[in-house]
Write a protein that holds these residues in place. Sequence first.
Motif: not given
Length: 505
Positions: A422, A442, A464, A468
Amino acid sequence: METPQNYDVIISGAGPVGLFLACELALAKCTVLILEKAETPYSPLKKLPFGMRGISAPTVEALYRRGLLDELEIHKRIKEPHQKAQEPVVRRQVGHFAGIPFYSSDIDYSQWPYRLPGSTATQLMTEMEELETVLARRAITLGVTIKRGFEVTNLNQSAEEIIVIAKEQTFTGKWLVGCDGSRSIVRKLGGFDFVGTEPEFTGYTAQVDLADPEKLKLGRNVTATGMYLLSQKDYLILQDFDYGSFHNSRKPITLDHLQGVLRRISGTDVTINALYTSTTWTDRSRQSSTYRNGRILLAGDAAHIHSPLGGQGLNLGLGDAMNLGWKLAATIKNSASESLLDSYQTERHPVGEKVLDWSRAQVAVMKPEPAARALNAIIQDLMKTRDGATYFAGRVWGLLTRYNLGDDHPLVGSGIPNFEFEDGKLVGQLMQDGKAMLLDFEMNDSLKNIMSKYEDHISYISGKVKNQLGVSVMLVRPDGIVAWVADNNPDVMELQKAISRWFAI
């Protein structure tokens, strides 16, 4: 007088494969010596147009993961942009099989769902001289010693070490890797076999001055007596189906001989005014049945040879280097079980076999005979279909390469997708240190605690990512190959088994 030194690894051959392997070993803090028989790395056959080489997706990814891709200048000028599945396609040739082209607009890119938007190109073009220069510079920066003008002439191995003689000097190492080409002296002295099939043709590559180039058609032309390819009106490639007799004779390539071959294949009376540079090659296909004999290993053309049709050879050799480097380093550092080095053979030998058969198949549809022409026509029809073009592209670009690691998950045994976090960072950019990785999408605190005891060997990276791909955790080897995945809640016991298998910790 130079003080004798014991090296972790001695490499015979300072071509791209030997240099890349040296970089991988030195990155893992191994001491490396390269012995190269040529006095200088420079040769007209390594420069354009002779030195033009295509590199496929696994090679592009390997260079990218080590921060080497951006050092190659020539590919920035002539590379094909990566075609994403969601972009509008244009009809351009993006590869060939036996000279039969396939086009971007015919390919179903959705068949490769793990190639994310941040993926590197499926193929690039580079120059052999530039590639060797970049790799040699990196190797020297990492502390590799390169000795040019040192041809290996003898060797002797014991249970603990290997002694190499070159230029009447003695060098000692724990391991020796032959990256010294198709006529490898290491392969011969090391007692390896080299079995396969004999050639169907002599290939010629030449730079010439044609008096009347208009008598020839530009591009690739298959005739009743062979094949000629003319580009830039002065660069020739010929295939003369003489069972390799001229190449094997090792006679010099004269202007008169080349002109005679060109006239016979083209069916014209074209005249060559001058012959500047030329070389011959064949489609001889051979492979050593084993890549290791004690403390001696083979990689690249020393382990396997085939015709250069489709540009598979360089990619195959660099794949050997990427696979072997971290495994040999782990063996030297005593952080691996004996079976890890054995996996170099079990993983790379089948890949080599497939490439040799791919080369043989191309020759079979290029021969100047009725059966081959009939088969060629069928292949052309197949390549015009969407599934056909996609299959051939996947093979040529290396997108179908996958090691059998005993797990049916499509990602296990494949190269890791270039996930984007991200914050904008890409996974491939995090692999320049050559360490294995556990990717935790996670951000599982229990995994973080478990991985703390492996931090010297495996980087724990959590965060993140934008896509994924249904995966929560991945164990990635130093060569970028996915070793284990968990789609949902990770099984810690299975993770630890995978860590033990690949890293003996």
